[in-house]
Design an enzyme around this catalytic site. Structure first.
Site, PDB file in Angstrom:
ATOM      1  N   ASP A  31     -10.998 -51.705  -3.045  1.00 58.94           N
ATOM      2  CA  ASP A  31      -9.507 -52.499  -2.988  1.00 58.94           C
ATOM      3  C   ASP A  31      -9.917 -54.054  -2.881  1.00 58.94           C
ATOM      4  O   ASP A  31     -10.961 -54.423  -2.574  1.00 58.94           O
ATOM      5  CB  ASP A  31      -8.824 -52.050  -1.651  1.00 58.94           C
ATOM      6  CG  ASP A  31      -7.628 -52.816  -1.612  1.00 58.94           C
ATOM      7  OD1 ASP A  31      -6.928 -52.954  -2.316  1.00 58.94           O
ATOM      8  OD2 ASP A  31      -7.487 -53.470  -0.249  1.00 58.94           O
TER       9      ASP A  31
ATOM     10  N   ASP B 254      -7.280 -56.998  -1.607  1.00 60.37           N
ATOM     11  CA  ASP B 254      -6.795 -57.805  -0.999  1.00 60.37           C
ATOM     12  C   ASP B 254      -6.984 -57.076   0.491  1.00 60.37           C
ATOM     13  O   ASP B 254      -6.649 -55.861   0.730  1.00 60.37           O
ATOM     14  CB  ASP B 254      -4.999 -58.058  -1.191  1.00 60.37           C
ATOM     15  CG  ASP B 254      -5.132 -58.786  -2.125  1.00 60.37           C
ATOM     16  OD1 ASP B 254      -5.867 -59.531  -2.523  1.00 60.37           O
ATOM     17  OD2 ASP B 254      -4.022 -58.746  -2.690  1.00 60.37           O
TER      18      ASP B 254
HETATM   19 MG    MG Z   1      -5.861 -53.979   0.547  1.00 58.05          MG
END
Ligand code: MG
Ligand code: ZN
Length: 198
Positions: free
Chosen positions: A9, A11
């Protein structure tokens, strides 16, 4: 020759969770990320980012900004010897106001489209691959793609582990403090499994 992948992932996992990253100045690397990516590189894992960027569909920032952030992300890591093999992102949202991106797609996590795209570009050994993220949707993505999911406590992670995870039946295989901790755990598990086969 197939290689295992670690799907990361973005952010809250690679960079600090700051709401929408609608300007390059809001992209700040979390500690240990370079070392984590390098460790995965050295142990033959493909490192592939999978990220929801619905701010594009919502009209908060143009898709070019996402490309700019990703160019910066890749170049900064590469300068320090850490290679990101691929980046796949979803610019869509069902209620997006930008017509081009405002629809129900099959790549918005936890839908599996981003991983499917990565599998078209790379020869991936899915049976030894992982998803690492700070939100339960990343674990849901792992589950739907038949991969092991690891949650990190950076970004939304600490709160999600405390408040969201207990309500969910789908659990991560491991909860790590951050990406470097997750990468070390993955490499340790791979080595233990190789020793078992020897
Ligand atoms: Mg995230
Ligand atoms: Zn999408």
């Amino acid at each position: 020759m197939k290689r295992p992948a670690v799907f990361l992932d973005r952010d809250g996992t690679i960079n600090e969770q700051m709401g929408y990253i609608n300007h390059l100045s809001r992209f700040v690397f979390l500690p240990g990320v370079t070392e984590a990516v390098r460790l995965l590189n050295q142990n033959n894992f493909l490192v592939i980012i999978v990220s929801n960027q619905s701010g594009v569909a919502r009209g908060y920032f143009p898709i070019d900004l996402v490309h700019e952030v990703h160019a910066y992300l890749k170049a900064s890591l590469k300068e320090r010897g850490a290679i990101i093999d691929g980046i796949f992102f979803c610019p869509h949202h069902p209620r997006g106001v930008i017509t081009e991106y405002g629809y129900t797609c099959d790549c918005r996590k936890p839908e599996t489209g981003l991983i499917d795209m990565a599998c078209e570009s790379f020869d991936i050994d899915l049976s030894n691959s992982y998803v690492v993220g700070d939100r339960h949707i990343d674990i849901e993505l792992a589950h739907r793609s038949n991969l092991d999911g690891i949650m990190v406590k950076t970004g939304y992670g600490l709160g999600e582990v405390e408040h969201i995870l207990p309500q969910k039946s789908i659990k991560p295989i491991h909860v790590a403090s951050d990406l470097l901790d997750a990468a070390r755990w993955i490499v340790g598990r791979m080595k233990a499994s190789n020793d078992g086969k020897a």
